[in-house]
Enzyme design. Structure first.
Site, short mmCIF file in Angstrom:
data_model
loop_
_atom_site.label_atom_id
_atom_site.label_comp_id
_atom_site.label_asym_id
_atom_site.label_seq_id
_atom_site.Cartn_x
_atom_site.Cartn_y
_atom_site.Cartn_z
N GLY A 12 0.61 -1.58 -0.08
CA GLY A 12 -0.13 -0.07 -0.30
C GLY A 12 1.08 1.17 0.09
O GLY A 12 2.11 1.37 -1.07
N SER A 13 0.30 2.09 0.45
CA SER A 13 0.69 3.55 0.62
C SER A 13 1.51 3.63 1.70
O SER A 13 1.84 2.50 2.57
CB SER A 13 -0.07 4.65 1.30
OG SER A 13 -0.75 4.31 2.51
N GLY A 63 2.28 2.53 5.61
CA GLY A 63 2.77 1.18 5.46
C GLY A 63 4.19 1.64 6.78
O GLY A 63 4.36 1.04 7.78
N GLU A 98 5.22 -3.15 0.67
CA GLU A 98 5.70 -2.91 0.14
C GLU A 98 4.83 -1.63 -0.08
O GLU A 98 3.69 -1.56 -0.50
CB GLU A 98 5.55 -3.93 -0.98
CG GLU A 98 5.64 -4.09 -2.87
CD GLU A 98 4.78 -2.68 -3.38
OE1 GLU A 98 4.81 -1.55 -3.61
OE2 GLU A 98 3.93 -3.24 -3.60
N CYS A 153 1.33 -0.35 -8.25
CA CYS A 153 3.28 -0.22 -7.44
C CYS A 153 4.38 0.55 -8.72
O CYS A 153 5.78 0.76 -8.33
CB CYS A 153 2.96 -0.30 -6.63
SG CYS A 153 3.31 -2.35 -6.95
#
Length: 488
Positions: free
Chosen positions: A221-222, A226, A245, A282
């Protein structure tokens, strides 16, 4: 009573959602996972592989229903989501194959002669064992491939770890339905109660990662989300590994040699990669670095102007993209080069290309780390390839780096080396979007792309995140763990 879910297209409530999981219920689910752990961890490889394969079959059988439900919550499109369900099923089968072959065990035995200990020290036998219950935090842009049934869940289950998933609020119904299906498949194949569970709500996520019985956590995610979870994971009295990630700008460097033979191919390939999935990957090619004096940017701009509006996950994702775009445009002498067709709905956006001068980029390369999560590309032109190398070497960690060059262009060597230092995957004459689920895949990179670049979140090597090594010294064969014993 259940809350109401909201259609991302209209903003209108359309059906039952799910209330936040209560603290007592979170504790109860983690307790079940802790009780299930010893049994699931010692389940035979053959039985665990059967369970993983059953999860895959269940996903495939329910693919159409799951895709339609996810589309009602995310506006990603049924065709894209059906493909994603198929990918999730493929991941479960891939890990079933790994488990069937014992590839998750990592057995190493110190012997010079079969059956005899080495000279000078006792015999050692090393094996990888599951770490314990794992917390998984689902992604917004991949409800299946990185959601409840995603690679984090599949790899943790394959390792022998029960999983408690925190549902993403962008698709709560999809998350719950998927969790129910996977839980049923596991139960049918003999997995203990508590092998998979789901919680809803922000506070539930915090409680989950802080629970002393959770042994590791994974997140896609962001960066902000994170990092917050990472800080919680390491703040515990007993810190745990957190595999986040967090995305990146994924630089693409084009050398002049590539333009001599593949100019149009590069332009069209860049646009296709930039707009794939409406740019909500991503691995989106967020930073394009090209030679000046080639008129490449005007040609790219012309193609950008022809692009239709792109559908975003929801209004919130579009608002975030607008904020990120404004941040990039606030850089010195940055300007909007081109935009695509106008967006006619509240959850769509224009394709856009922003130019940032090399002087600005070199003066503050960290500023270029702003990830525009959507179909917005940033282009930087260089007069001297050494400037491109300096910029690459100064960027924060990335998931993917790409070089376009002729095979005999020696100038590419230093760029490839620099990209290998800054990213987890380096692409030659291709594009960063598209992440194969394979043994050699590396999806991760130096911080802030991920919180631990020793591991991957995609591919069968992802199982390594949820095991730890134990060495057994001087044990008689009858007392060794089962995987060391000869088959009978």
């Amino acid at each position: 009573m259940p809350t109401q879910s909201v259609d991302p297209r209209t903003g209108v409530g359309f059906g039952p959602g799910f209330p936040d999981t209560t603290p007592n219920h979170v504790r109860a689910l983690v307790a079940l996972a802790a009780v299930a752990f010893p049994q699931w961890a010692t389940t035979s490889d053959a039985r665990r592989a059967v369970a993983l394969s059953a999860c895959a079959a269940t996903l495939e059988a329910s693919g159409g229903v799951l895709a339609a439900l996810a589309d009602s919550e995310t506006a990603l499109g049924v065709a894209r989501l059906e493909g994603e369900v198929a990918r999730a099923a493929f991941q479960f089968r891939a890990f079933a194959d790994v488990v069937s072959n014992g590839g998750h065990r990592g057995i190493v035995i110190d012997t010079e002669v079969p059956g005899a200990p080495p000279q000078g020290h006792p015999e050692l036998r090393r094996i990888l064992v599951p770490v314990g219950p794992v917390a998984v935090f689902g992604a917004s842009n991949f409800p299946f491939a990185f959601g409840v049934a995603g690679g984090d869940t599949a790899s943790a289950l394959a390792a022998g770890c029960p999983v408690v998933v925190k549902a993403h609020p962008g698709h709560p119904q999809t998350s719950q339905r998927t969790a129910d299906l996977i839980s049923d498949a596991l139960a049918r194949t003999g997995a203990p109660e508590g092998t998979l569970a789901l919680v809803h709500g922000l506070d539930s996520g915090r409680q989950l990662i802080l629970d002393a019985r959770i042994s590791a956590a994974a997140f896609t995610g962001s960066h902000s989300g994170g990092r917050a979870l990472f800080d919680l994971a390491v703040s515990r009295e007993q810190p745990i590994p957190f595999y986040g990630e967090l995305g990146s700008v994924n630089p693409v460097v084009v050398l002049a040699s590539a333009l001599r033979t593949r100019r149009r191919e590069i332009i069209e390939g860049y646009i296709a990669s930039l707009t794939l999935g409406s740019g909500q990957f991503c691995t989106n090619p967020g930073l394009l670095i090209v030679p000046s004096g080639t008129d490449l940017v005007p040609e790219i701009a012309s193609l950008v102007q022809q692009q239709p509006a792109q559908t975003m996950l929801n209004r919130g994702t579009r608002s975030l993209l607008e904020d990120q775009q404004r941040k990039v445009l606030a850089l010195a002498d940055a300007h909007l080069v081109a935009e695509g067709a106008s967006a006619r709905t509240g959850f769509a956006t224009r394709v856009a290309l922003i130019s940032v001068p090399m002087s600005t980029a070199l003066s503050d390369p960290q500023a270029l780390a702003t990830e525009c999560f959507g179909p917005v590309g940033v282009v930087v032109e260089y007069d001297d390839p050494d400037d491109a190398l300096t910029l690459i070497s100064s960027l924060p960690g990335c998931l993917v780096g790409t070089v376009h060059a002729d095979a005999d262009d020696e100038a590419a060597d230093s760029l490839v080396a620099a990209l290998a230092q800054r990213s987890g995957r380096v692409v030659w004459n291709g594009w960063p979007t598209g992440v194969a689920v394979s043994p050699a895949q590396q999806h991760g990179g130096p911080y802030p792309a991920s919180t631990n670049d020793l591991h991957t979140s995609v591919g069968t090597s992802a199982i390594a995140r949820f095991v730890r090594p134990v060495a057994y010294q001087s044990f008689p064969s009858e007392r060794l763990p089962a995987p060391f014993r000869p088959a009978t």
